[in-house]
Motif scaffolding. Structure first.
Motif, PDB file in Angstrom:
ATOM      1  N   LYS A  12       0.832  -1.203   0.000  1.00 54.96           N
ATOM      2  CA  LYS A  12       0.000   0.000   0.000  1.00 54.96           C
ATOM      3  C   LYS A  12       0.866   1.253   0.000  1.00 54.96           C
ATOM      4  N   ALA A  13       1.919   1.262   0.836  1.00 54.38           N
ATOM      5  CA  ALA A  13       2.811   2.418   0.894  1.00 54.38           C
ATOM      6  C   ALA A  13       3.543   2.590  -0.435  1.00 54.38           C
ATOM      7  N   PHE A  14       3.930   1.467  -1.074  1.00 56.14           N
ATOM      8  CA  PHE A  14       4.610   1.533  -2.371  1.00 56.14           C
ATOM      9  C   PHE A  14       3.702   2.146  -3.422  1.00 56.14           C
ATOM     10  N   LEU A  15       2.446   1.724  -3.433  1.00 58.45           N
ATOM     11  CA  LEU A  15       1.511   2.212  -4.443  1.00 58.45           C
ATOM     12  C   LEU A  15       0.928   3.584  -4.103  1.00 58.45           C
ATOM     13  N   ASP A  16       1.182   4.083  -2.898  1.00 59.43           N
ATOM     14  CA  ASP A  16       0.736   5.438  -2.556  1.00 59.43           C
ATOM     15  C   ASP A  16       1.551   6.494  -3.306  1.00 59.43           C
ATOM     16  N   GLU A  17       2.744   6.130  -3.740  1.00 59.41           N
ATOM     17  CA  GLU A  17       3.540   7.048  -4.540  1.00 59.41           C
ATOM     18  C   GLU A  17       2.990   7.025  -5.968  1.00 59.41           C
ATOM     19  N   LEU A  18       2.734   8.201  -6.490  1.00 61.16           N
ATOM     20  CA  LEU A  18       2.048   8.353  -7.784  1.00 61.16           C
ATOM     21  C   LEU A  18       2.791   7.646  -8.921  1.00 61.16           C
ATOM     22  N   GLU A  19       4.101   7.760  -8.956  1.00 60.17           N
ATOM     23  CA  GLU A  19       4.893   7.144 -10.028  1.00 60.17           C
ATOM     24  C   GLU A  19       4.726   5.623 -10.032  1.00 60.17           C
ATOM     25  N   HIS A  20       4.754   5.025  -8.824  1.00 59.86           N
ATOM     26  CA  HIS A  20       4.605   3.565  -8.727  1.00 59.86           C
ATOM     27  C   HIS A  20       3.191   3.134  -9.088  1.00 59.86           C
ATOM     28  N   LEU A  21       2.220   3.907  -8.709  1.00 58.80           N
ATOM     29  CA  LEU A  21       0.818   3.582  -9.019  1.00 58.80           C
ATOM     30  C   LEU A  21       0.594   3.631 -10.528  1.00 58.80           C
ATOM     31  N   GLU A  22       1.156   4.620 -11.178  1.00 63.84           N
ATOM     32  CA  GLU A  22       1.011   4.715 -12.638  1.00 63.84           C
ATOM     33  C   GLU A  22       1.664   3.533 -13.332  1.00 63.84           C
ATOM     34  N   ASP A  40       9.422  -4.334 -10.320  1.00 62.67           N
ATOM     35  CA  ASP A  40      10.196  -5.107  -9.337  1.00 62.67           C
ATOM     36  C   ASP A  40      11.431  -4.335  -8.881  1.00 62.67           C
ATOM     37  N   GLU A  41      12.092  -3.683  -9.831  1.00 60.14           N
ATOM     38  CA  GLU A  41      13.286  -2.906  -9.509  1.00 60.14           C
ATOM     39  C   GLU A  41      12.945  -1.729  -8.587  1.00 60.14           C
ATOM     40  N   ARG A  42      11.875  -1.011  -8.915  1.00 59.69           N
ATOM     41  CA  ARG A  42      11.448   0.125  -8.089  1.00 59.69           C
ATOM     42  C   ARG A  42      10.996  -0.347  -6.699  1.00 59.69           C
ATOM     43  N   PHE A  43      10.326  -1.506  -6.671  1.00 57.87           N
ATOM     44  CA  PHE A  43       9.884  -2.028  -5.377  1.00 57.87           C
ATOM     45  C   PHE A  43      11.083  -2.407  -4.511  1.00 57.87           C
ATOM     46  N   MET A  44      12.119  -2.986  -5.124  1.00 63.75           N
ATOM     47  CA  MET A  44      13.318  -3.342  -4.363  1.00 63.75           C
ATOM     48  C   MET A  44      13.998  -2.084  -3.810  1.00 63.75           C
ATOM     49  N   PHE A  46      12.483   0.745  -3.149  1.00 62.52           N
ATOM     50  CA  PHE A  46      11.572   1.229  -2.111  1.00 62.52           C
ATOM     51  C   PHE A  46      11.757   0.407  -0.833  1.00 62.52           C
ATOM     52  N   TYR A  47      11.832  -0.915  -0.996  1.00 57.03           N
ATOM     53  CA  TYR A  47      11.972  -1.811   0.142  1.00 57.03           C
ATOM     54  C   TYR A  47      13.298  -1.573   0.874  1.00 57.03           C
ATOM     55  N   ILE A  48      14.372  -1.388   0.120  1.00 59.03           N
ATOM     56  CA  ILE A  48      15.683  -1.131   0.723  1.00 59.03           C
ATOM     57  C   ILE A  48      15.657   0.193   1.488  1.00 59.03           C
ATOM     58  N   ARG A  49      15.001   1.201   0.899  1.00 58.10           N
ATOM     59  CA  ARG A  49      14.895   2.500   1.575  1.00 58.10           C
ATOM     60  C   ARG A  49      14.103   2.362   2.884  1.00 58.10           C
ATOM     61  N   ILE A  50      13.011   1.620   2.858  1.00 59.61           N
ATOM     62  CA  ILE A  50      12.200   1.406   4.070  1.00 59.61           C
ATOM     63  C   ILE A  50      13.005   0.651   5.120  1.00 59.61           C
ATOM     64  N   ARG A  51      13.736  -0.379   4.701  1.00 61.51           N
ATOM     65  CA  ARG A  51      14.562  -1.143   5.646  1.00 61.51           C
ATOM     66  C   ARG A  51      15.649  -0.270   6.257  1.00 61.51           C
ATOM     67  N   ALA A  52      16.257   0.600   5.455  1.00 55.27           N
ATOM     68  CA  ALA A  52      17.315   1.487   5.962  1.00 55.27           C
ATOM     69  C   ALA A  52      16.726   2.465   6.979  1.00 55.27           C
ATOM     70  N   ILE A  53      15.560   3.016   6.665  1.00 58.98           N
ATOM     71  CA  ILE A  53      14.908   3.950   7.606  1.00 58.98           C
ATOM     72  C   ILE A  53      14.583   3.238   8.909  1.00 58.98           C
ATOM     73  N   SER A  54      14.058   2.033   8.804  1.00 57.63           N
ATOM     74  CA  SER A  54      13.731   1.249   9.998  1.00 57.63           C
ATOM     75  C   SER A  54      14.985   0.943  10.815  1.00 57.63           C
ATOM     76  N   TYR A  55      16.055   0.559  10.124  1.00 55.90           N
ATOM     77  CA  TYR A  55      17.309   0.233  10.791  1.00 55.90           C
ATOM     78  C   TYR A  55      17.864   1.448  11.538  1.00 55.90           C
ATOM     79  N   PHE A  56      17.919   2.603  10.852  1.00 55.06           N
ATOM     80  CA  PHE A  56      18.454   3.804  11.491  1.00 55.06           C
ATOM     81  C   PHE A  56      17.552   4.291  12.627  1.00 55.06           C
TER      82      PHE A  56
END
Length: 186
Positions: A12-22, A40-44, A46-56
């Motif tokens: 849901k968070a991935f698709l909330d970004e307009l570019e990904h939804l399009e 898949d590339e954009r999701f990866m 996005f996922y890496i960015r979310i994991r980094a934010i969570s880690y920090f």
């Protein structure tokens, strides 16, 4: 908007970004391998960015907790002289004692009593005979009567404030009252 078919908050968070939804909507209309790889590339990413934010975030949280724990341990171990509690002369602590810092008197916050005595005492005496009798007292007696009857301070507290014994305050107050009674009854 995000389709309700996705229950995963990450999708849901991935698709909330307009570019990904399009990109997703474009893939739904005409599925092809290139769009699938791009999503898949954009999701990866996005996922890496979310994991980094969570880690920090977790590192910051646990570092802050550790720092706070160490600071409290240090403050407990190395108490400043003024933060220590006051004690009687034998080194034993009294119950309900305050810190030495709280015992420091702020001279700028105290009002010097003799400067204000006449103005304040005049405000409280309305009867002319009583006013005249109180005016015949010396400044010390007026001060003691003001503290005792206007401010309702005990003899012990007055003695501490004026740096004399409690007996001297009691005697001076009784003499002042006797003199006032004599002058009123005369």
């Amino acid at each position: 908007m995000v389709d309700t078919q996705f229950k995963n908050p990450l999708l849901k968070a991935f698709l909330d970004e307009l570019e990904h939804l399009e990109l997703y909507q474009q893939y739904c209309k005409s599925p092809n391998e290139w769009l699938k790889k791009l999503i898949d590339e954009r999701f990866m990413q996005f996922y890496i960015r979310i994991r980094a934010i969570s880690y920090f975030s977790k590192i910051i949280y646990f570092t802050a907790r550790h720092f706070d724990m160490e600071r409290r341990k240090y403050e407990k171990r190395y108490v400043l002289t003024l933060d220590g509690s006051s004690s009687d002369g034998n080194g034993s602590k009294k119950e309900g004692t305050s810190t030495l810092k709280e015992l420091i008197v702020d001279e700028s916050a105290t009002v010097h009593f003799p400067d204000k005595l006449n103005d304040e005492l005049n405000q409280y005496i309305q009867h002319p005979l009583l006013y005249k009798a109180v005016q015949s007292l010396n400044k010390r007696q007026q001060q003691i009567l003001f503290l005792a009857y206007v401010l309702n301070i005990s003899d012990t507290e007055i003695s501490k404030k004026l740096n004399v014994t409690q007996q001297a305050i009691s005697k001076s107050k009784n003499n002042a009252l006797a003199k006032v009674r004599r002058l009123i009854n005369a």
